[in-house]
Design a protein around this motif. Structure first.
Motif, PDB file in Angstrom:
ATOM      1  N   GLN A  30      -4.800   4.095  -6.231  1.00 15.70           N
ATOM      2  CA  GLN A  30      -5.850   4.496  -5.287  1.00 15.70           C
ATOM      3  C   GLN A  30      -6.401   5.876  -5.655  1.00 15.70           C
ATOM      4  O   GLN A  30      -7.619   6.082  -5.666  1.00 15.70           O
ATOM      5  CB  GLN A  30      -5.311   4.533  -3.861  1.00 15.70           C
ATOM      6  CG  GLN A  30      -5.082   3.176  -3.260  1.00 15.70           C
ATOM      7  CD  GLN A  30      -4.401   3.259  -1.910  1.00 15.70           C
ATOM      8  OE1 GLN A  30      -3.491   4.065  -1.698  1.00 15.70           O
ATOM      9  NE2 GLN A  30      -4.841   2.422  -0.987  1.00 15.70           N
ATOM     10  N   HIS A  89       0.802  -1.221   0.000  1.00 14.40           N
ATOM     11  CA  HIS A  89       0.000   0.000   0.000  1.00 14.40           C
ATOM     12  C   HIS A  89       0.837   1.274   0.000  1.00 14.40           C
ATOM     13  O   HIS A  89       0.360   2.321  -0.419  1.00 14.40           O
ATOM     14  CB  HIS A  89      -0.989   0.006   1.176  1.00 14.40           C
ATOM     15  CG  HIS A  89      -0.319  -0.064   2.501  1.00 14.40           C
ATOM     16  ND1 HIS A  89       0.104   1.043   3.181  1.00 14.40           N
ATOM     17  CD2 HIS A  89       0.026  -1.143   3.251  1.00 14.40           C
ATOM     18  CE1 HIS A  89       0.678   0.666   4.311  1.00 14.40           C
ATOM     19  NE2 HIS A  89       0.647  -0.657   4.375  1.00 14.40           N
ATOM     20  N   ASP A  90       2.102   1.190   0.426  1.00  8.83           N
ATOM     21  CA  ASP A  90       2.984   2.364   0.440  1.00  8.83           C
ATOM     22  C   ASP A  90       3.728   2.564  -0.882  1.00  8.83           C
ATOM     23  O   ASP A  90       4.398   3.582  -1.058  1.00  8.83           O
ATOM     24  CB  ASP A  90       4.021   2.259   1.566  1.00  8.83           C
ATOM     25  CG  ASP A  90       3.407   2.462   2.941  1.00  8.83           C
ATOM     26  OD1 ASP A  90       2.366   3.155   3.029  1.00  8.83           O
ATOM     27  OD2 ASP A  90       3.964   1.945   3.923  1.00  8.83           O
ATOM     28  N   GLN A 125      -0.353   3.704  -4.580  1.00  7.79           N
ATOM     29  CA  GLN A 125      -0.938   4.977  -4.155  1.00  7.79           C
ATOM     30  C   GLN A 125      -1.530   5.731  -5.346  1.00  7.79           C
ATOM     31  O   GLN A 125      -2.606   6.321  -5.242  1.00  7.79           O
ATOM     32  CB  GLN A 125       0.106   5.824  -3.429  1.00  7.79           C
ATOM     33  CG  GLN A 125       0.483   5.217  -2.095  1.00  7.79           C
ATOM     34  CD  GLN A 125       1.547   6.012  -1.359  1.00  7.79           C
ATOM     35  OE1 GLN A 125       2.222   6.863  -1.928  1.00  7.79           O
ATOM     36  NE2 GLN A 125       1.687   5.717  -0.078  1.00  7.79           N
TER      37      GLN A 125
END
Length: 178
Positions: A168, A159-160, A165
């Motif tokens: 998203q 997710h990092d 990102q």
């Protein structure tokens, strides 16, 4: 000297791979008939090697892209069957499952099949591109909440990562071609 006149690679399945790699088409070139015959012989003699099936999928896809509108002994299904053979032979082969997913998504436009293959690749430890692929096909099927959940820290260990990102953000902006 024909490429087939040297030592018979059937005694060494990896020899087929080396020979095929040495004859791989250059950029924008179609594979010639000899190379296509060689890959067919290789998968016939060494059907247990998933790498050969992946090579066959690539060569068939390249052949089809270069022979559009012309007669060909190959179909798009031959690409998928080769990719699926690689995944079936070595079920933990992440790249094969990812390739199945990408082919289903981009060539066949079969989002449920792509979703299933991305899911298998994730289950095997696939990287961030697999998670963004899953999110993309979920969004294309109208499942925006599930697409966002696929990139959530609770589910996505990447997710990092910048590409996750960015995906998203694109989903939040209503753009589904990540």
């Amino acid at each position: 000297m024909s490429p087939f006149s040297y030592d018979d690679p059937s005694q060494d399945c990896r020899g087929y791979m080396r020979l095929i790699e040495s004859q791989w088409p250059k950029a924008n070139d179609a594979p010639d008939d000899e190379l296509m015959a060689l890959i067919e012989r290789a998968v016939d003699k060494c059907p247990h090697l998933p790498e050969l099936w992946m090579m066959r999928a690539d060569l068939v896809a390249l052949h089809l892209s270069q022979t559009r509108g012309k007669a060909s002994p190959y179909r798009r299904d031959d690409v998928l069957q080769s990719l699926e053979a690689a995944a079936r032979i070595r079920p933990d082969y992440i790249e094969a499952h990812e390739a199945v997913a990408e082919f289903c998504e981009n060539e066949l436009k079969d989002m449920p099949a792509a979703e299933a293959a991305y899911g298998r690749a994730i289950g095997l430890g696939g990287g961030p591109w697999v998670y963004t692929g899953l999110a993309r096909v979920l969004a294309r099927q109208g499942n925006l909440a599930q697409a966002l959940a696929a990139l959530d820290p609770e589910f996505c260990p990447y997710h990092d990562e910048p590409e996750v990102q960015q995906a998203q953000q694109l989903l939040h902006d209503g753009i589904y071609d990540l």
